[in-house]
Design a protein around this motif. Structure first.
Motif: not given
Length: 73
Positions: A10-33
């Motif tokens: 995950l991008d560092k802005a998303w690494a501390d979020k809970d799983l439901p929040t990450v799953l609802d995040a835009p794909v750009s939350a994934l590192k390298g996207v």
């Protein structure tokens, strides 16, 4: 139980979020996207979130084919 190092995927802005929040995040939350790549995924496949990407049938088909290939090795 499956585990993953969120700092690695995950991008560092998303690494501390809970799983439901990450799953609802835009794909750009994934590192390298990038945001642009996320927009292209949305345009091509209707992918808006990490969960959408995880459930993309074409990705699942490709994973199944790859698993078959490695099963015989």
């Amino acid at each position: 139980m499956a585990q993953i190092d969120l700092d690695k995927v995950l991008d560092k802005a998303w690494a501390d979020k809970d799983l439901p929040t990450v799953l609802d995040a835009p794909v750009s939350a994934l590192k390298g996207v990038s945001d642009r790549q996320g927009a292209l995924l949305e345009e091509a496949f209707g992918i808006k979130t990490v969960a959408d990407l995880a459930n993309l049938k074409y990705a699942r088909w490709a994973q199944a084919l790859a698993a078959l290939d490695t099963a015989g090795k």
